[in-house]
Motif scaffolding. Structure first.
Motif, short mmCIF file in Angstrom:
data_model
loop_
_atom_site.label_atom_id
_atom_site.label_comp_id
_atom_site.label_asym_id
_atom_site.label_seq_id
_atom_site.Cartn_x
_atom_site.Cartn_y
_atom_site.Cartn_z
N LEU A 126 -1.84 14.38 3.06
CA LEU A 126 -0.87 16.35 2.68
C LEU A 126 -1.82 16.78 3.45
CD1 LEU A 126 0.06 12.61 0.74
CD2 LEU A 126 1.82 14.87 2.02
N TRP A 151 3.19 9.55 10.62
CA TRP A 151 3.61 10.69 10.41
C TRP A 151 4.36 10.95 11.33
CZ3 TRP A 151 5.86 12.80 6.37
CH2 TRP A 151 6.71 14.88 7.00
N TYR A 180 12.58 18.32 8.35
CA TYR A 180 12.34 16.70 7.92
C TYR A 180 11.29 15.86 8.44
CZ TYR A 180 13.54 11.55 8.47
OH TYR A 180 13.48 10.45 7.95
N GLY A 181 10.43 15.15 7.77
CA GLY A 181 9.56 14.57 8.37
C GLY A 181 9.26 12.96 8.03
N VAL A 182 8.48 12.33 7.86
CA VAL A 182 8.55 10.89 7.28
C VAL A 182 7.35 10.18 7.39
CG1 VAL A 182 9.76 9.51 9.08
CG2 VAL A 182 10.06 8.69 6.86
N PHE A 183 6.88 9.47 6.37
CA PHE A 183 5.72 8.95 6.66
C PHE A 183 6.05 7.36 6.52
CE2 PHE A 183 3.36 11.31 4.41
CZ PHE A 183 2.05 12.11 5.18
N ILE A 184 5.78 6.83 8.20
CA ILE A 184 6.94 4.76 8.64
C ILE A 184 5.43 4.09 8.57
CG2 ILE A 184 7.44 3.27 9.71
CD1 ILE A 184 9.57 5.85 10.83
N ALA A 185 5.73 2.75 7.42
CA ALA A 185 4.30 1.64 7.18
C ALA A 185 5.56 1.20 7.79
CB ALA A 185 3.86 1.70 6.19
N GLY A 186 4.68 0.38 9.33
CA GLY A 186 5.41 -0.85 9.08
C GLY A 186 7.47 -1.30 9.89
N MET A 198 -4.73 9.61 2.25
CA MET A 198 -2.88 10.04 1.93
C MET A 198 -3.32 11.83 1.61
SD MET A 198 -0.52 8.32 3.07
CE MET A 198 1.18 9.46 2.19
N SER A 204 8.79 6.38 3.75
CA SER A 204 8.65 7.75 2.40
C SER A 204 9.30 8.84 3.34
CB SER A 204 7.03 8.12 1.82
OG SER A 204 7.05 6.84 1.53
N SER A 205 10.05 9.61 3.01
CA SER A 205 10.87 10.13 4.11
C SER A 205 11.10 11.79 3.03
CB SER A 205 12.71 10.10 4.23
OG SER A 205 12.29 8.91 5.08
N ILE A 206 11.03 12.84 3.73
CA ILE A 206 10.96 14.27 2.97
C ILE A 206 11.69 14.44 3.65
CG2 ILE A 206 9.06 16.49 2.74
CD1 ILE A 206 6.74 14.86 2.92
N ALA A 237 0.27 3.72 7.69
CA ALA A 237 1.67 4.87 7.91
C ALA A 237 1.14 5.93 8.74
CB ALA A 237 1.54 5.54 6.48
N ASN A 247 -3.33 2.24 4.43
CA ASN A 247 -1.88 2.21 4.32
C ASN A 247 -1.18 2.17 5.38
OD1 ASN A 247 -0.71 4.47 4.51
ND2 ASN A 247 -0.58 5.19 2.89
N THR A 288 7.85 1.51 2.99
CA THR A 288 8.14 1.30 4.67
C THR A 288 8.56 2.50 4.80
OG1 THR A 288 8.42 -1.00 5.15
CG2 THR A 288 9.10 0.20 6.18
N PRO A 290 0.46 -0.99 0.10
CA PRO A 290 0.02 -0.27 -0.07
C PRO A 290 0.04 0.93 -0.13
CG PRO A 290 0.04 -1.40 2.07
CD PRO A 290 1.08 -2.10 1.28
#
Lengths: 456, 246, 194
Positions: free
Chosen positions: C151, C116, C161-167, C147, A268-270, C114, C112, A266, A263
């Motif tokens: 967003l 943030w 900096y920032g991140v979506f973490i999924a699992g 998403m 998605s880094s910004i 994720a 999904n 793992t 989906p």
């Protein structure tokens, strides 16, 4: 060394039929995971349209967005570099490395650096760069290029990986367990990460509005490297630009589903600003992209988000392996991108397709891949990049088919010859006959039948 | 309804039975069918090899043959698609446009124009359906496994009207067979491997026949079937829809 | 002329005629009746787990309990007690030994799985990646469907900096066999509060 053309390399690949079957079935399984993910979203086709339209818009306004992106990145404290070609890209990175006298360098997956042959270049400069994506590390140990842009080592079996790791990481000989082998790579690469001074990453998306770059991985290798190192270099082809952060929603929903059926990846880094004390660079690369942008028939290949769905669905790719495409980006999308980079060297690639159209159907940004393959064929013939024998044969055929009386005579003669002297066509010189029977030629054509039975 | 029959060159020369079946079937369904005698080829073999620019003579001949036809019907998705997408001629653009709009592949003509609801056909065999790519992904004769859209199939819809038929689908319902025009000789190894894999999935279903809308794909599959001395044979859909085997 | 000038000029010369942006109408986007159930199902399918808890109280003893078991636990969740700000200045070599990290999330995405995280929530950018076990803490009301909503809510330009973490970290690069724990965390738990 002369590079083998696709047909010969594919024939060599297929010679090992069990391995070909494994390759085909494994990638088909990935395609099926993609189907399941796509069918899980009723709005899938709508998402593809949005993605396509956002990319069309971006290409039509790209000079503006590149300037906006640069302005914002600079304001974020990022250093921005511009490279007209692969050599310039490589030199820029080498200069940064030299200026810092840096020794320990890690790189997460970047197809752009493959396209620029960065690994060979930097090795020749006496600098070691460790690829940290597991698949890329495997092929790097073996001195091979990746065979797939998302699954770099998909051409290898676990036995191959086991042998490579036994040689380089001293794993147990004959232990082929993926869990065990991955654990060994984890220990090896975590050591590389924590001591790294400079991290190179690719870029999945670059947001004009914020000057940020987005990097997607499953392993976490981009983040492990960049957050450990004191210098981060992100390399991007200029087509990675998207206008706004909110557009990431459309692309992040499509990317992993199209690529692997997940989906979302793992991570998605910004990345917007370097962390305190860190230095961040972005290298923006053209390398033929502006030329492609100027080709109306082919410009929308620049919409590609490198998901590789077209690889996984392509019945030719699955049975010929990525290396048979002899380019950094293989598969159907590679076959429409690479003739732009070098028409002569890649003239075989648009012909490495049956034009079945499955690639265009899975493409999350709606690139008309199979239609561009057809159009490249016309361009390549026009520019003279086709074998003289083929040219003569097809021109002769065109002439014959433009003259009905000659066609009828040739047909009749041909059938007569095939019936009386089948050995003239049923031999090894006829590529059709090598593994297939010829059709049985009938005594009369349909036209003969029609004259006798309907036309009185 | 008046129909001009478009018989692709290799069908004319090697598979006249397919054209005969097409003609008889259309006649059974009440059409007046004529065969323009000077037709040769749609030009696809040249165009798909990059020589579209060399096919002007071929295009002109095609236009001369079919310019007056109201409906043009051909038993080949691939050739029909080529005409629909690429038939042009600088001196005859109006006629070319009329032809591009008036040409149909056989099964879509039956389902969409004639709107056939029943057929006087009987074919008591196990039959595997091969979805030829140009008919499917080009002419949209059926839904495609890649797309998230409602499912349908014009060839299947017709085959279901045939008495006694047992229709079976291969595991990969719409993978290419590897024919691909000149691809089949210039990329012989991949072409044959693709064909062998298609054939295997149909043989796993123990079918008597593999059918489809494109004789070119079927010629390729039949060549592989005969080389391995399989009991399965390839047969064009027109021959099944026109069959009345008791 | 500079490379920059050349490239931008070539792009300007070769770009196609202007095409407008599409309107992205969220009415056409999937929704879920039960965001938490969907979120939990997806997180589980990608190798993590979701543990619903009624309130913060139930979580408070957790970091301490793990520490008592001899683990190096870093807490970045203010609601769970004192946060370990000292990791902000640690380098990768030092952080490599972190067994478990508790990190707050801003929002979770039902479609999904994720979550943030803003940089400011991590104390150190490396923390959510280098720890062996990652524990994310999220309020149930911070779940969104897709998403698109995520967003619109997250301001990606707020921090560096920032991140979506999924699992948890994963790879399938050897014969497409899924292995959890590539370079980063080998396990991920999301505590859903409320």
């Amino acid at each position: 060394m002369k590079v083998q053309d696709h047909a010969s390399a594919a024939a060599a690949f297929i010679a090992d039929e069990p391995r070909t079957d494994w390759h085909d079935e494994t990638l088909w399984w990935v395609r099926q995971k993609r189907d399941k993910a796509a069918h899980g979203l009723p709005e899938w086709e709508q998402l593809r349209s949005w993605a396509s339209q956002i990319k069309d818009h971006t290409l039509s306004h790209l000079d503006h967005y590149l300037e906006e992106f640069e302005k914002n990145a600079l304001a974020n404290g990022v250093q921005v570099h511009w490279a007209e070609d692969g050599a310039a890209h490589n030199r820029i990175i080498h200069n940064i490395i030299r200026n810092h006298s840096i020794q320990r360098i890690v790189k997460s997956k970047s197809m752009l650096t493959e396209e620029c042959h960065f690994n060979e270049y930097i090795r020749e400069q006496g600098v070691e760069v460790v690829d940290t994506d597991l698949g890329e590390r495997i092929v790097q140990f073996r001195n091979e290029p990746p065979s797939h842009i998302v699954l770099p080592a998909i051409h290898l079996k676990k036995q191959d990986v086991s042998e490579t790791f036994h040689e380089h990481l001293q794993t147990e000989k004959g232990n082929n367990d993926p869990q065990y082998l991955t654990a060994a790579a984890r220990v090896h690469l975590r050591d590389k990460f924590v001591h790294s001074e400079l991290a190179i990453t690719g870029v999945n998306f670059a947001v004009a509005e914020t000057g940020a770059v987005v990097v997607c991985t499953n392993e976490g290798n981009a983040d492990m490297g960049t957050h450990s190192a004191r210098v981060h270099i992100a390399c991007m082809g200029f087509e990675k630009i998207i206008p706004k952060a909110e557009h990431l929603s459309v692309f992040l929903r499509l990317l992993a589903r199209s690529a692997t059926g997940q989906p979302i990846t793992t991570y998605s880094s910004i990345f917007r600003k370097p962390r305190p004390g860190q230095e961040m660079h972005i290298v923006i690369v053209d390398n033929g992209r502006s030329r492609q942008l100027g080709r109306p028939d082919f410009r929308n290949s620049l919409k590609c988000i490198r998901c590789a769905a077209c690889f996984n669905t392509c019945p030719v790719y699955r049975r010929s392996g990525g290396h048979s495409y002899h380019t950094a980006v293989a598969g159907p999308i590679g076959s429409i991108l690479n003739p732009n980079l070098d028409m002569k060297a890649n003239a075989d690639l648009p012909f490495a397709s049956t034009l079945c159209g499955s690639c265009s159907n899975v493409c999350p940004v709606k690139i008309d891949i199979h239609e561009q393959l057809w159009k490249w064929r016309q361009v390549l013939v026009k520019e003279g990049y086709v074998a003289p024998a083929k040219k003569l044969g097809l021109q002769g055929m065109a002439w014959l088919l433009a003259h009905p009386a000659v066609y009828r005579l040739a047909g009749k003669t041909g059938r007569w010859v095939m019936r009386r002297m089948p050995f003239l066509v049923n031999n090894r010189l006829n590529p059709w006959y090598k593994q297939r029977e010829m059709p049985t030629p009938p005594a009369q054509s349909f036209r003969d039948w029609y004259l006798k039975n309907r036309k009185s | 309804m008046k129909v001009a029959l478009f018989v692709p060159c290799y069908i004319d020369q090697f598979y006249p039975g397919v054209a005969v079946a097409t003609m008889e079937l259309l006649e059974k369904l009440g059409c007046t069918v004529t065969f323009p005698m000077n037709q040769t080829c749609c030009g696809q073999p040249m165009a798909n090899s990059g020589f579209a620019s060399a096919s002007a003579g071929c295009d002109k001949n095609f236009i001369a043959s079919f310019r007056d036809a109201e409906y043009i019907v051909g038993p080949s998705g691939s050739c029909v698609l080529h005409i629909k997408e690429h038939l042009h001629h600088h001196e005859e653009e109006a006629a070319a446009t009329k032809i591009r709009q008036g040409i149909y592949e056989l099964t879509e003509f039956l389902t969409d124009v004639l709107q056939v609801k029943e057929l006087p056909a009987r074919f008591p065999h196990r039959v595997g359906l091969h979805n030829s790519c140009h008919g499917q992904r080009g002419l949209h004769l059926s839904s495609m496994s890649e797309r998230v859209l409602p499912s349908y199939s014009k060839p299947e819809q017709l085959l279901q009207m045939v008495e006694g038929i047992e229709l079976l689908k291969p595991k990969r319902v719409d993978e290419c067979c590897g024919f691909g025009g000149t691809f089949c000789v210039f990329e012989e190894a991949v072409s044959v491997k693709m064909g062998k894999d298609r054939v295997q999935e149909h043989e796993d279903n123990a079918v008597d026949f593999i059918t489809g809308v494109d004789m070119s794909c079927l010629m390729h599959l039949d060549g592989i079937l005969r080389r391995k001395q399989s009991r399965t044979r390839a047969i064009h859909i027109a021959e099944i829809l026109n069959a009345n085997i008791r | 002329m500079s490379a920059r000038h050349h490239i931008i000029k070539a792009v300007a010369d070769n770009k196609p005629a202007f095409v407008p942006l599409p309107d992205i109408n969220l009415d056409q986007v999937t929704g879920y009746d039960d965001l938490a159930a969907q979120f939990a199902t997806v997180v589980q399918s990608i190798g993590g787990q979701v543990v619903p808890v009624p309130g913060w109280e139930a979580l408070k003893p957790l970091p301490q309990a793990e520490r008592a078991a001899g683990k190096w636990v870093v807490n970045a969740v203010p609601e769970l007690g004192a946060t370990d700000q000292e990791v902000s200045s640690m380098d990768a070599v030092q952080l490599a030994g972190v067994d478990m990290a508790f990190v707050p999330g801003t929002l979770g995405v039902a479609e999904n799985g994720a979550v943030w995280l803003y940089e400011s929530q991590m104390i150190n950018r490396l923390l959510p990646f280098i720890c062996q076990q990652l524990v994310l803490v999220l309020e149930r009301k911070a779940l969104v469907a897709t998403m698109h909503q995520a967003l619109l809510q997250v301001d990606t330009a707020r921090e560096g900096y920032g991140v979506f973490i999924a699992g948890p970290s994963k790879t399938a690069d050897i014969e497409q066999s899924l292995v959890i724990g590539a370079h980063g965390p080998v396990g991920l738990t999301v505590y859903l509060i409320g």
